[in-house]
Enzyme design. Structure first.
Site, PDB file in Angstrom:
ATOM      1  N   CYS A  89      55.002 -50.125  -4.580  1.00  0.00           N
ATOM      2  CA  CYS A  89      56.403 -50.000  -4.179  1.00  0.00           C
ATOM      3  C   CYS A  89      57.026 -51.360  -3.883  1.00  0.00           C
ATOM      4  O   CYS A  89      56.357 -52.377  -3.858  1.00  0.00           O
ATOM      5  CB  CYS A  89      56.512 -49.122  -2.945  1.00  0.00           C
ATOM      6  SG  CYS A  89      56.013 -47.415  -3.226  1.00  0.00           S
TER       7      CYS A  89
ATOM      8  N   HIS B 259      61.299 -49.103   0.177  1.00  0.00           N
ATOM      9  CA  HIS B 259      61.139 -48.602   1.543  1.00  0.00           C
ATOM     10  C   HIS B 259      60.982 -49.731   2.540  1.00  0.00           C
ATOM     11  O   HIS B 259      60.775 -50.893   2.174  1.00  0.00           O
ATOM     12  CB  HIS B 259      59.925 -47.666   1.616  1.00  0.00           C
ATOM     13  CG  HIS B 259      58.636 -48.334   1.277  1.00  0.00           C
ATOM     14  ND1 HIS B 259      57.920 -49.097   2.171  1.00  0.00           N
ATOM     15  CD2 HIS B 259      57.934 -48.368   0.109  1.00  0.00           C
ATOM     16  CE1 HIS B 259      56.823 -49.558   1.592  1.00  0.00           C
ATOM     17  NE2 HIS B 259      56.813 -49.141   0.321  1.00  0.00           N
TER      18      HIS B 259
END
Length: 187
Positions: free
Chosen positions: A163, A147
């Protein structure tokens, strides 16, 4: 390029040349991974996947870089990333892109809510507190994403809760290139 960077590159290059002249066989056996002009370790997709399929991504947690190859192999790009802050938060192995979202909302994981009960249950997309940035590639692993991020200080560091983060302008580029079904390997 700064003067120090140029000087360091010349000194390192000279040392490599001398070592190569002194023991050419030894140098080949102990070579460091090759690097591209931006200084990132380069990867060959064939070292990670049998075919390119719909495309391929390798996220290298050691060099904090993400490598992308298009389905036909004609497009190879490397992006700087943030990576998980610890080995406990790092998931390694094979997965794939299962969903893509622009301005995704963010829901802290149960373990995050346990550690930080004051955090909101959901942060809407577009909110500056949302750590997912402009868009996100959802992986087949629960809670794991590639992301964007509004906090650009994280890029190039081990600083996330699990992440792989990119600058918003880079995730936007990658988002447009990557179809659902793209294979991913986190190393």
């Amino acid at each position: 390029m700064s003067r120090d960077t140029t000087r360091r590159s010349l000194l390192l290059g000279a040392g490599t040349l001398v070592a190569g002249l002194a023991a050419p066989g030894l140098l080949r056996a102990q070579e460091t991974p090759s690097r591209n002009v931006s200084g990132f370790v380069t990867h060959d997709w064939r070292d990670h996947f049998e075919t390119l399929g719909a495309g391929a991504i390798v996220a290298d947690t050691t060099s904090t870089s993400l490598h992308y190859w298009s389905a036909d192999g004609s497009d190879y790009r490397v992006f700087p990333t943030s990576v998980p802050a610890s080995d406990e938060l790092t998931r390694r192995g094979y997965t794939e892109v299962v969903e893509k979202k622009v301005a995704p909302s963010w829901t802290p994981t149960p373990s995050m809510r346990e550690r930080f009960p004051e955090w909101p249950a959901v942060v809407p997309g577009g909110d500056p507190r949302n750590p997912l940035g402009a868009c996100a590639l959802y992986l087949s692993w629960q809670y794991y994403r590639i992301h964007g991020t509004h906090d650009t200080r994280k890029i190039g560091r081990s600083s996330s809760d699990g992440c792989v983060g990119l600058y918003n302008e880079h995730i936007t580029q990658l988002f447009d290139l990557v179809p659902v079904g793209t294979q991913v390997r986190i190393i």
